[in-house]
Design a protein around this motif. Structure first.
Motif, mmCIF file in Angstrom:
data_model
loop_
_atom_site.group_PDB
_atom_site.id
_atom_site.type_symbol
_atom_site.label_atom_id
_atom_site.label_comp_id
_atom_site.label_asym_id
_atom_site.label_seq_id
_atom_site.Cartn_x
_atom_site.Cartn_y
_atom_site.Cartn_z
ATOM 1 N N ASP A 242 -55.184 -3.576 26.474
ATOM 2 C CA ASP A 242 -54.894 -4.739 25.644
ATOM 3 C C ASP A 242 -53.941 -4.343 24.532
ATOM 4 O O ASP A 242 -53.871 -3.183 24.115
ATOM 5 N N ALA A 243 -53.207 -5.351 24.010
ATOM 6 C CA ALA A 243 -52.202 -5.076 22.986
ATOM 7 C C ALA A 243 -52.802 -4.442 21.741
ATOM 8 O O ALA A 243 -52.158 -3.640 21.066
ATOM 9 N N ASP A 244 -54.061 -4.788 21.429
ATOM 10 C CA ASP A 244 -54.659 -4.258 20.203
ATOM 11 C C ASP A 244 -55.263 -2.868 20.385
ATOM 12 O O ASP A 244 -55.869 -2.329 19.483
ATOM 13 N N GLN A 245 -55.074 -2.278 21.574
ATOM 14 C CA GLN A 245 -55.616 -0.946 21.811
ATOM 15 C C GLN A 245 -54.526 0.124 21.872
ATOM 16 O O GLN A 245 -54.785 1.253 22.265
ATOM 17 N N ASN A 246 -53.292 -0.232 21.527
ATOM 18 C CA ASN A 246 -52.198 0.726 21.716
ATOM 19 C C ASN A 246 -51.783 1.428 20.436
ATOM 20 O O ASN A 246 -50.645 1.874 20.315
ATOM 21 N N GLY A 247 -52.673 1.495 19.476
ATOM 22 C CA GLY A 247 -52.387 2.251 18.272
ATOM 23 C C GLY A 247 -51.362 1.612 17.382
ATOM 24 O O GLY A 247 -50.680 2.295 16.622
ATOM 25 N N GLY A 248 -51.213 0.289 17.456
ATOM 26 C CA GLY A 248 -50.287 -0.410 16.576
ATOM 27 C C GLY A 248 -48.880 -0.499 17.113
ATOM 28 O O GLY A 248 -48.008 -1.101 16.500
ATOM 29 N N GLU A 249 -48.612 0.117 18.238
ATOM 30 C CA GLU A 249 -47.271 0.095 18.794
ATOM 31 C C GLU A 249 -47.031 -1.230 19.507
ATOM 32 O O GLU A 249 -47.921 -1.771 20.152
ATOM 33 N N SER A 250 -45.825 -1.756 19.380
ATOM 34 C CA SER A 250 -45.525 -3.028 20.030
ATOM 35 C C SER A 250 -45.606 -2.873 21.535
ATOM 36 O O SER A 250 -45.314 -1.822 22.093
ATOM 37 N N ASN A 251 -46.014 -3.938 22.215
ATOM 38 C CA ASN A 251 -46.217 -3.874 23.645
ATOM 39 C C ASN A 251 -44.934 -3.505 24.381
ATOM 40 O O ASN A 251 -44.950 -2.705 25.312
ATOM 41 N N SER A 252 -43.796 -4.090 23.988
ATOM 42 C CA SER A 252 -42.542 -3.816 24.686
ATOM 43 C C SER A 252 -42.151 -2.346 24.571
ATOM 44 O O SER A 252 -41.702 -1.729 25.539
ATOM 45 N N GLU A 253 -42.334 -1.766 23.394
ATOM 46 C CA GLU A 253 -42.004 -0.351 23.216
ATOM 47 C C GLU A 253 -42.955 0.536 24.012
ATOM 48 O O GLU A 253 -42.551 1.550 24.592
ATOM 49 N N LEU A 254 -44.220 0.153 24.063
ATOM 50 C CA LEU A 254 -45.191 0.916 24.837
ATOM 51 C C LEU A 254 -44.826 0.934 26.311
ATOM 52 O O LEU A 254 -44.983 1.959 26.988
ATOM 53 N N ILE A 255 -44.333 -0.179 26.825
ATOM 54 C CA ILE A 255 -43.963 -0.265 28.243
ATOM 55 C C ILE A 255 -42.858 0.731 28.571
ATOM 56 O O ILE A 255 -42.895 1.397 29.615
ATOM 57 N N TRP A 256 -41.863 0.848 27.691
ATOM 58 C CA TRP A 256 -40.788 1.833 27.919
ATOM 59 C C TRP A 256 -41.385 3.238 28.040
ATOM 60 O O TRP A 256 -41.069 3.984 28.976
ATOM 61 N N HIS A 257 -42.232 3.602 27.080
ATOM 62 C CA HIS A 257 -42.813 4.950 27.087
ATOM 63 C C HIS A 257 -43.752 5.143 28.267
ATOM 64 O O HIS A 257 -43.822 6.242 28.847
ATOM 65 N N LEU A 258 -44.480 4.102 28.641
ATOM 66 C CA LEU A 258 -45.402 4.208 29.775
ATOM 67 C C LEU A 258 -44.659 4.431 31.082
ATOM 68 O O LEU A 258 -45.126 5.159 31.958
ATOM 69 N N LEU A 259 -43.502 3.801 31.230
ATOM 70 C CA LEU A 259 -42.726 4.013 32.448
ATOM 71 C C LEU A 259 -42.290 5.471 32.553
ATOM 72 O O LEU A 259 -42.329 6.069 33.630
ATOM 73 N N VAL A 260 -41.880 6.046 31.426
ATOM 74 C CA VAL A 260 -41.498 7.470 31.416
ATOM 75 C C VAL A 260 -42.692 8.326 31.824
ATOM 76 O O VAL A 260 -42.568 9.260 32.636
ATOM 77 N N ALA A 261 -43.869 8.019 31.274
ATOM 78 C CA ALA A 261 -45.072 8.787 31.613
ATOM 79 C C ALA A 261 -45.441 8.614 33.080
ATOM 80 O O ALA A 261 -45.832 9.578 33.759
ATOM 81 N N ALA A 262 -45.322 7.385 33.589
ATOM 82 C CA ALA A 262 -45.641 7.125 34.995
ATOM 83 C C ALA A 262 -44.704 7.890 35.919
ATOM 84 O O ALA A 262 -45.116 8.423 36.956
ATOM 85 N N ASP A 263 -43.432 7.951 35.559
ATOM 86 C CA ASP A 263 -42.462 8.703 36.343
ATOM 87 C C ASP A 263 -42.774 10.199 36.285
ATOM 88 O O ASP A 263 -42.702 10.903 37.287
ATOM 89 N N ARG A 264 -43.143 10.662 35.115
ATOM 90 C CA ARG A 264 -43.440 12.095 34.911
ATOM 91 C C ARG A 264 -44.642 12.542 35.736
ATOM 92 O O ARG A 264 -44.643 13.656 36.294
ATOM 93 N N TYR A 265 -45.671 11.670 35.843
ATOM 94 C CA TYR A 265 -46.896 12.061 36.536
ATOM 95 C C TYR A 265 -47.049 11.382 37.895
ATOM 96 O O TYR A 265 -48.128 11.436 38.497
ATOM 97 N N ALA A 266 -45.992 10.753 38.373
ATOM 98 C CA ALA A 266 -45.963 10.137 39.717
ATOM 99 C C ALA A 266 -47.100 9.129 39.913
ATOM 100 O O ALA A 266 -47.724 9.071 40.973
ATOM 101 N N VAL A 267 -47.362 8.329 38.870
ATOM 102 C CA VAL A 267 -48.308 7.208 39.003
ATOM 103 C C VAL A 267 -47.460 5.998 39.401
ATOM 104 O O VAL A 267 -47.036 5.198 38.567
ATOM 105 N N ASP A 268 -47.220 5.888 40.688
ATOM 106 C CA ASP A 268 -46.182 4.979 41.180
ATOM 107 C C ASP A 268 -46.484 3.511 40.888
ATOM 108 O O ASP A 268 -45.578 2.737 40.566
ATOM 109 N N ARG A 269 -47.733 3.105 41.004
ATOM 110 C CA ARG A 269 -48.039 1.688 40.765
ATOM 111 C C ARG A 269 -47.801 1.330 39.299
ATOM 112 O O ARG A 269 -47.276 0.256 38.993
#
Length: 349
Positions: A242-269
Motif C-alpha cells: 500500500d502507498a502508506d507502507q513505502n516509507g513516505g516515498e511517492s508511489n511513482s518514484e517507488l515503481i521506478w526503483h522497484l523495477l530496477v530491483a525486479a530486474d536485478r533479482y529476476a523477479v519477472d512478474r
C-alpha cells in the motif's frame, strides 16, 4: 425436518475500456454528407463498438464535422455510457470531451448526439488538427447485472483464502527469519526458502556456491530500505505494498526503483507489473526518461510503447523540448535509431 432453501444473488458490475482512433490525411477524406469513416471494432463488456467520424457532416449539419458511437453487437441490448474526446495534438492530451450518461443501447444502433458536433472551420484552425492528423478517444462503460447460480442456503462454506495475509504477517515475524539483510543502514530479516522460490538470483546467492550461501547476513548495496521492503512484500504476497507502507516515498518514484530491483533479482512478474504502471502514466514530460530506462533494463514491451507514443501521437515537438529528451540524446543513441526506423515504417504504411 429442515426445509431445503436455495439462494441466488444479483450484483451490478461495470466494465470500462478505451479506444483511440487516429485519422491521417484529413484534408483528403472528402466522402460526402452522411458518409462516415469507422474505427476498428473494439470490445467492452462483451459487446462490440466502433467510433464513427463524419468529416462532411450528418443530416442538416453540412458545415460541421460529426463524431458518434455505434453499438455493433446484434444479439442483445446493453446499458452503457461513454465519453468522447478530441486530443490536443500539441501536448497529446484529451482536452475537449463530451459525456453521455448511462442509456440502453439497442443492437446495431448508431447513437446520434453521443459525441461531437463541431464547426468545421473552427476545428480545422484548432490544435485538435495538426499536420492533417486528428485523434479521437472514446471511453465506454458497460453495466451488467450478474446473477449467480442457484445454491443451497443450508450448507457449510469454506472461507476465502488468506494465505497472502499469512505470508505478509510472516515478514514481520522476526523470530522465524533465518537470514538478515543490511540495506542502507537498516537490518531486515527474511526467510531463505521463500526468497529462493521466488528469485533465481537470490536462490543462487543463498543456496549456491557464492559467498552469501555460507552466511546468514547479506549486505545489499545501492538500494533504499523502502525499496527492498517493497520487493520482499511482493516476493511474499505477489502484490505491491500500500502507498502508506513505502516509507513516505511517492508511489511513482517507488515503481521506478522497484523495477530496477525486479530486474536485478529476476523477479519477472514484478518487473512486468512495474512496466504496466509506467506505460499507463506516459506523458510528454516522462516518455523520454521512461524510454531510456526501458533500454537500460531490457524492458522491450515498455520500450515499444514509448517509441509508439513519440512517433505516432504527433507530440514530437513537445517531447523534443523536454530535458528528458535532451538527456536521451546523449545517454541512449540506440533510441534514436529505433525512432527513425519506426517513423520510416509508419510513413510507408
Amino acid at each position: 425436518m429442515t426445509m431445503p432453501t436455495t439462494v441466488s444473488t444479483c450484483t451490478p458490475e461495470t466494465e470500462q475500456g478505451k479506444h483511440v482512433f487516429e485519422i491521417f490525411g484529413y484534408s483528403k477524406l472528402g466522402i460526402g454528407i452522411n458518409e462516415y469513416i469507422s474505427s476498428g471494432t473494439f470490445s467492452v463488456g462483451g459487446h462490440e463498438w466502433a467510433i464513427l467520424f463524419f468529416p462532411d457532416g450528418y443530416g442538416s449539419m453540412r458545415d460541421d464535422i460529426y463524431i458518434c458511437i455505434k453499438h455493433l453487437s446484434k444479439d442483445a441490448k446493453v446499458q452503457a455510457s461513454w465519453q468522447m474526446s478530441l486530443v490536443d495534438q500539441t501536448n497529446g492530451l484529451p482536452t475537449l470531451s463530451q459525456k453521455r450518461d448511462m442509456v440502453w443501447c439497442q443492437p446495431g444502433n448508431i447513437y446520434p448526439g453521443s459525441g461531437f458536433i463541431y464547426d468545421r472551420r473552427v476545428f480545422e484552425a484548432s490544435t485538435y488538427l495538426q499536420d492533417d492528423h486528428l485523434t479521437i478517444e472514446c471511453t465506454v462503460t458497460v453495466k451488467r447485472l450478474c446473477v449467480s447460480s442457484t445454491q443451497f442456503l443450508n450448507k457449510i462454506e469454506a472461507p476465502s483464502s488468506n494465505i497472502t495475509e499469512d505470508l505478509r504477517m510472516l515478514i514481520e515475524a522476526e523470530e522465524t527469519t533465518d537470514v538478515t539483510f543490511s540495506v542502507g543502514g537498516e537490518t531486515i530479516g527474511a526467510h531463505k526458502i521463500l526468497l529462493a522460490a521466488r528469485s533465481p538470483v537470490l536462490r543462487a546467492e543463498l543456496y549456491g556456491p557464492m559467498k552469501e550461501s555460507k552466511e546468514q547476513h547479506v549486505t545489499i548495496e545501492d538500494m533504499q530500505p523502502a525499496v527492498f521492503r517493497a520487493l520482499l512484500h511482493f516476493i511474499y504476497t505477489d502484490s505491491l505494498p500500500d502507498a502508506d507502507q513505502n516509507g513516505g516515498e511517492s508511489n511513482s518514484e517507488l515503481i521506478w526503483h522497484l523495477l530496477v530491483a525486479a530486474d536485478r533479482y529476476a523477479v519477472d512478474r514484478l518487473k512486468l507489473v512495474c512496466e504496466t504502471i509506467l506505460c499507463k502514466n506516459l506523458d510528454v514530460e516522462s516518455v523520454s526518461t521512461t524510454l531510456a530506462f526501458a533500454y537500460q533494463h531490457n524492458c522491450n514491451r515498455l520500450k515499444d510503447i514509448c517509441l509508439d507514443f513519440i512517433t505516432s501521437s504527433s507530440v514530437m515537438d513537445a517531447v523534443m523540448a523536454t530535458d528528458g529528451y535532451k538527456n536521451l540524446k546523449t545517454t541512449c543513441p540506440n533510441a534514436f535509431i529505433d525512432m527513425l526506423e519506426k517513423t520510416r515504417r509508419f510513413h510507408k504504411t
